[in-house]
Design a protein around this motif. Sequence first.
Motif, short mmCIF file in Angstrom:
data_model
loop_
_atom_site.label_atom_id
_atom_site.label_comp_id
_atom_site.label_asym_id
_atom_site.label_seq_id
_atom_site.Cartn_x
_atom_site.Cartn_y
_atom_site.Cartn_z
N UNK A 46 1.14 -1.05 -0.13
CA UNK A 46 -0.15 -0.57 0.02
C UNK A 46 0.67 1.37 -0.16
N UNK A 47 1.50 1.14 0.91
CA UNK A 47 2.86 1.93 0.90
C UNK A 47 3.66 3.04 -0.54
N UNK A 48 4.06 1.49 -1.31
CA UNK A 48 4.96 1.46 -2.38
C UNK A 48 3.66 2.02 -3.90
N UNK A 49 2.88 2.18 -3.44
CA UNK A 49 0.98 2.18 -4.29
C UNK A 49 1.11 4.24 -4.15
N UNK A 50 0.61 3.90 -3.29
CA UNK A 50 1.07 5.74 -2.55
C UNK A 50 2.05 6.64 -3.11
N UNK A 52 4.49 5.53 -5.42
CA UNK A 52 3.75 5.56 -7.21
C UNK A 52 3.24 6.74 -7.90
N UNK A 53 2.10 6.66 -7.07
CA UNK A 53 0.72 7.85 -7.28
C UNK A 53 1.46 9.13 -6.76
N UNK A 54 2.66 9.81 -5.70
CA UNK A 54 2.61 10.38 -5.80
C UNK A 54 3.79 11.10 -6.79
N UNK A 55 4.97 10.49 -7.43
CA UNK A 55 5.54 10.01 -8.41
C UNK A 55 5.29 10.64 -9.07
N UNK A 57 1.99 11.77 -9.74
CA UNK A 57 1.23 13.48 -9.67
C UNK A 57 2.34 14.86 -9.23
N UNK A 58 3.30 14.70 -9.17
CA UNK A 58 4.14 15.34 -9.21
C UNK A 58 5.18 15.04 -11.17
N UNK A 59 4.88 14.22 -11.60
CA UNK A 59 5.74 14.37 -13.30
C UNK A 59 4.18 15.12 -13.91
N UNK A 60 2.82 14.98 -13.72
CA UNK A 60 2.28 15.15 -14.26
C UNK A 60 2.22 17.16 -14.43
N UNK A 61 2.91 17.61 -12.40
CA UNK A 61 2.22 18.43 -12.12
C UNK A 61 3.46 19.51 -13.00
N UNK A 62 4.40 19.24 -13.49
CA UNK A 62 5.49 19.65 -13.91
C UNK A 62 5.48 19.65 -15.21
#
Length: 63
Positions: A46-50, A52-55, A57-62
């Motif tokens: 579960x931590x790994x999924x969060x 990956x989702x955070x990474x 989201x950062x990529x999309x934000x850039x």
Amino acid sequence: MRAFPVEPARVLHRRRSASLPAHRHRGPRHPEPGVSVLDVVYILGIIAVFVVVGLIAKGVEKL
């Protein structure tokens, strides 16, 4: 009619070693109290999924 003579089946016997018995009696297995390995793996997944989702989201934000 068979071309080859039919022989009785041979049975190969294994000698039972005294140091390695064929059957070991095991009592009823009860799970040990505490955190099981599957629980730890589930939480790490579960931590790994969060992460990956955070990474992502950062990529999309850039963009």
